[in-house]
Design an enzyme around this catalytic site. Structure first.
Site, short mmCIF file in Angstrom:
data_model
loop_
_atom_site.label_atom_id
_atom_site.label_comp_id
_atom_site.label_asym_id
_atom_site.label_seq_id
_atom_site.Cartn_x
_atom_site.Cartn_y
_atom_site.Cartn_z
N SER A 145 0.93 -1.34 -0.11
CA SER A 145 0.12 -0.04 0.03
C SER A 145 0.99 1.25 0.14
O SER A 145 2.23 1.24 0.31
CB SER A 145 -0.94 0.03 1.32
OG SER A 145 -1.42 1.24 1.48
N TYR A 158 -1.80 -0.98 10.26
CA TYR A 158 -1.78 -1.28 8.87
C TYR A 158 -0.61 -0.79 8.13
O TYR A 158 -0.03 -1.64 7.46
CB TYR A 158 -3.20 -0.90 8.05
CG TYR A 158 -3.12 -1.12 6.91
CD1 TYR A 158 -3.88 -2.13 6.19
CD2 TYR A 158 -2.88 -0.16 5.81
CE1 TYR A 158 -4.05 -2.60 4.94
CE2 TYR A 158 -3.12 -0.54 4.47
CZ TYR A 158 -3.58 -1.42 3.96
OH TYR A 158 -3.88 -1.86 2.62
P1 NDP Z 1 -10.92 -6.79 0.49
O1 NDP Z 1 -11.62 -6.19 1.63
O2 NDP Z 1 -12.09 -6.53 -0.61
O3 NDP Z 1 -10.26 -8.02 0.64
C1 NDP Z 1 -9.68 -8.31 1.68
C2 NDP Z 1 -9.33 -9.75 1.49
O4 NDP Z 1 -8.61 -10.38 2.74
C3 NDP Z 1 -10.81 -10.52 1.52
O5 NDP Z 1 -10.76 -11.37 0.59
C4 NDP Z 1 -10.59 -11.34 2.96
O6 NDP Z 1 -11.13 -12.52 3.03
C5 NDP Z 1 -9.15 -11.48 3.12
N1 NDP Z 1 -8.79 -11.74 4.58
C6 NDP Z 1 -8.97 -10.72 5.47
N2 NDP Z 1 -8.45 -11.29 6.67
C7 NDP Z 1 -8.20 -12.65 6.40
C8 NDP Z 1 -7.93 -13.61 7.27
N3 NDP Z 1 -7.74 -13.67 8.63
N4 NDP Z 1 -7.75 -14.97 6.66
C9 NDP Z 1 -7.79 -14.84 5.20
N5 NDP Z 1 -8.31 -13.99 4.51
C10 NDP Z 1 -8.49 -12.71 5.17
O7 NDP Z 1 -10.20 -5.64 0.18
P2 NDP Z 1 -8.97 -5.20 -1.12
O8 NDP Z 1 -9.47 -6.14 -2.21
O9 NDP Z 1 -9.06 -3.87 -1.19
O10 NDP Z 1 -7.58 -5.69 -0.34
C11 NDP Z 1 -6.82 -6.49 -1.17
C12 NDP Z 1 -5.33 -6.20 -0.53
O11 NDP Z 1 -5.15 -4.93 -1.28
C13 NDP Z 1 -4.87 -5.82 0.80
O12 NDP Z 1 -3.94 -6.48 1.17
C14 NDP Z 1 -5.22 -4.33 0.93
O13 NDP Z 1 -4.32 -3.92 1.95
C15 NDP Z 1 -4.30 -4.03 -0.50
N6 NDP Z 1 -4.85 -2.56 -0.83
C16 NDP Z 1 -5.92 -2.30 -1.09
C17 NDP Z 1 -6.17 -0.94 -1.80
C18 NDP Z 1 -7.51 -0.65 -2.12
O14 NDP Z 1 -7.70 0.58 -2.39
N7 NDP Z 1 -8.54 -1.33 -2.23
C19 NDP Z 1 -5.03 0.04 -1.57
C20 NDP Z 1 -3.72 -0.57 -1.14
C21 NDP Z 1 -3.67 -1.99 -0.84
P3 NDP Z 1 -12.73 -12.54 3.74
O15 NDP Z 1 -13.43 -12.94 2.35
O16 NDP Z 1 -12.39 -13.89 4.66
O17 NDP Z 1 -13.07 -11.44 4.51
#
Ligand code: NDP
Length: 247
Positions: A145, A158
């Site tokens: 990020s 984070y």
């Molecule tokens: P979402 O909230 O849509 O997705 C996050 C994912 O992480 C979900 O599929 C969730 O699964 C999974 N997750 C969270 N906790 C756990 C856990 N304990 N075990 C297994 N899986 C877990 O967010 P994004 O798609 O936006 O995020 C994806 C990545 O991109 C992240 O690393 C985020 O930090 C990064 N990011 C996103 C940005 C944005 O603007 N969207 C910007 C910068 C970075 P579950 O279905 O189980 O909840």
């Protein structure tokens, strides 16, 4: 089909960026292992169905990255028996924690964010390394990020965890220099997902890229086009519209 016959594991594949990346990989011929929490199985099934609809191949692995890392060795054994190797690992799952001043940050939340965003990628990479080394060209992508590169008030655990993941990628890259395993980070940039909406509730999600729009960089890094790319920190925004063999 630039990922034909490749084996890819995507964490957090039930929603957002992880779902879009898993679908893209499957469309390009990879078999995709969809990892996510058992309690959110329906979301993983949704990704599975989307992949089936495009004629792709996927399998679901329920695993909570916060507190079920103990079953990863069994996962590795299962993957070895079924596929014999792993070509692509995307450490995408992330936990936003709370946007709170550090002085008020909850201890348990700190631990959770560190586990999901930093400890889990470290552990997964270490445990999956023997399988990755059996690939002729293995790509590990760690999703970070902007706050990983410059701390910002209230982004607390984070930002610290993502900064750790940047550093971890550099250390792994140095240690894996002479192996077939290459590792890079991807900064997605603001992307319309549930996490983004939670961090920026007032933002119009149509004003920023959708998850499927930012997948080109993930595709590039997973493919042989990026065979020489190691230890780099790349931004998905710079790769919007990239198409294999075209640009
Ligand atoms: P979402 O909230 O849509 O997705 C996050 C994912 O992480 C979900 O599929 C969730 O699964 C999974 N997750 C969270 N906790 C756990 C856990 N304990 N075990 C297994 N899986 C877990 O967010 P994004 O798609 O936006 O995020 C994806 C990545 O991109 C992240 O690393 C985020 O930090 C990064 N990011 C996103 C940005 C944005 O603007 N969207 C910007 C910068 C970075 P579950 O279905 O189980 O909840």
């Amino acid at each position: 089909m630039i990922l034909k016959d490749r084996i890819a594991l995507v964490t957090g594949a039930g929603a957002g960026i992880g779902q879009a990346v898993a679908l893209t990989y499957a469309q390009q011929g990879a078999t995709v292992i969809l990892l996510g929490r058992k309690s959110k199985h329906k979301k993983l099934e949704k990704t599975y169905d989307l992949i089936q609809e495009v004629g792709g191949t996927a399998t679901i692995v329920p695993l909570d990255l916060e507190n079920e890392l103990g079953i990863v060795p069994d996962l590795v054994k299962g993957l070895y028996e079924r596929y014999g190797r792993l070509d692509i690992l995307v450490n995408n799952a992330g936990d936003l924690g709370s946007l709170t001043p550090l002085a008020l940050y909850d201890n348990l939340q700190w631990e959770k964010v560190m586990r999901v965003n930093l400890t889990a990628p470290f552990f997964l990479i270490r445990e999956l390394l023997p399988l990755l080394k059996l690939s002729d060209d293995a790509s590990v992508i760690n999703v970070v990020s902007s706050v990983a590169f410059k701390g910002r008030h209230f982004w607390g655990a984070y930002a610290a965890a993502k900064a750790g993941l940047v550093n971890l990628t550099e250390t792994w890259s140095a240690e894996l220099e002479k192996s077939p395993v290459r590792m890079n980070t991807v900064n997605p940039g603001g992307t319309a997902t549930a996490m983004r909406a939670s961090a920026f509730p007032g933002e119009d999600p149509q004003s920023i890229p959708q998850p499927h729009e930012i997948t080109p960089l993930f595709l590039y890094l997973a493919s042989a086009y990026a065979k020489e790319v190691r230890g780099q920190h790349l931004a998905a925004r710079d790769w919007l519209g990239w198409m294999p063999g075209v640009n």
